[in-house]
Design a protein around this motif. Sequence first.
Motif, short mmCIF file in Angstrom:
data_model
loop_
_atom_site.label_atom_id
_atom_site.label_comp_id
_atom_site.label_asym_id
_atom_site.label_seq_id
_atom_site.Cartn_x
_atom_site.Cartn_y
_atom_site.Cartn_z
N GLU A 1 0.81 -1.21 0.00
CA GLU A 1 0.00 0.00 0.00
C GLU A 1 0.85 1.27 0.00
O GLU A 1 0.30 2.37 -0.07
CB GLU A 1 -0.92 0.00 1.23
CG GLU A 1 -1.92 -1.14 1.26
CD GLU A 1 -2.76 -1.14 2.52
OE1 GLU A 1 -2.58 -0.21 3.35
OE2 GLU A 1 -3.59 -2.04 2.68
N ASP A 2 2.16 1.13 0.10
CA ASP A 2 3.02 2.31 0.13
C ASP A 2 3.02 3.00 -1.24
O ASP A 2 3.20 2.35 -2.28
CB ASP A 2 4.46 1.92 0.49
CG ASP A 2 4.57 1.45 1.93
OD1 ASP A 2 3.56 1.51 2.66
OD2 ASP A 2 5.66 1.00 2.33
N PRO A 3 2.84 4.31 -1.28
CA PRO A 3 2.79 5.03 -2.57
C PRO A 3 4.17 5.09 -3.23
O PRO A 3 5.19 5.17 -2.54
CB PRO A 3 2.31 6.42 -2.17
CG PRO A 3 2.76 6.59 -0.75
CD PRO A 3 2.65 5.22 -0.14
N PRO A 4 4.22 5.03 -4.55
CA PRO A 4 5.50 5.20 -5.26
C PRO A 4 6.11 6.56 -4.93
O PRO A 4 5.40 7.55 -4.80
CB PRO A 4 5.10 5.11 -6.74
CG PRO A 4 3.77 4.41 -6.74
CD PRO A 4 3.10 4.81 -5.47
N GLY A 5 7.42 6.58 -4.80
CA GLY A 5 8.09 7.83 -4.51
C GLY A 5 7.90 8.30 -3.09
O GLY A 5 8.09 9.48 -2.79
#
Length: 314
Positions: free
Chosen positions: A250-254
């Motif tokens: 679930e971690d967003p890219p960047g």
Amino acid sequence: MNLHQFRFVQEAVRRNLNLTETAKALFTSQPGISKAILELEEELGVDIFARHGKRLRRVTEPGQEVLKSVEIIMREVANLKRIGEQFSKQDAGTLSIATTHTQARYFLPGPIAQLRKRFPKVQVVLHQGMPEQVARMLLDDVAEIGLATEALSNYEDLVTLPCYEWQHVMVVPPDHPLATVERLTLEQLAAEPLVLYHATVSGRSRIDQAFARARLKPTLALEAIDSDVIKTYVRLGMGVGIVAETAVREDPPGGDLVSRPVGHLFGSNVTRVAFKRGAYLRQFVYAFAEQLSDRLSTALVQRAMAGEGSDYNL
């Protein structure tokens, strides 16, 4: 001979023969428990416990056989209650799930939401703990279904089935030297302070075994039982984190953490579903198991519970 006596004997053993603690757990008096156990022994004609004065010291040999029968009786009593609930309220009741923090946070929300949509009258109770605690909650009838990666298959009184396979990933801040390394080595990880799961959580044994085989002794900066806690301390520069891959999906890219796969170093892990052997499972328990994985089905769980191959592998 009655169920109260059986319950007193069973709880006394669970409380390491401490009748004071047994009385507290059952909300009754210590003399009442002592009297009930003595009356049961007199009726059976055997000593269930060896004593020193008024204190229970150990379970006798005939007592061990009595305990086996008591376990069966109390399990069937619990099954009778579940059967009553099943047929009086086909689509309602409480589903108690014992699981680890990582499973509760990252894997179970979807299946639980699906269950609630299908059975809106079912109340779900989540009990979180270490894998050994998950197993104990199943054995003590606190929960009907358990989910964990470690420990569950070590208990002969539990039926376990594979749910899904996963691997570990490394997490570091974007400016860390390892953030740009595509294929990490054990030597690179061993050179860094590590932030890991506790030794009994989420495949930690595979990590320890891999370093031991390579004769490497990494520096352990921090142990935690929660993936989010590990990620928090990695953000603070405590060290290099290793978590389950589900914890970064679930971690967003960047974002403020970079993840890299390390399955080639530590292998795959299998999260397993467990039930107490011989327990009566209600309709929505089977439904929930099917929602956990396409590998699970009502027929498969029923066969496992009946002893027709109770420990399937992926």
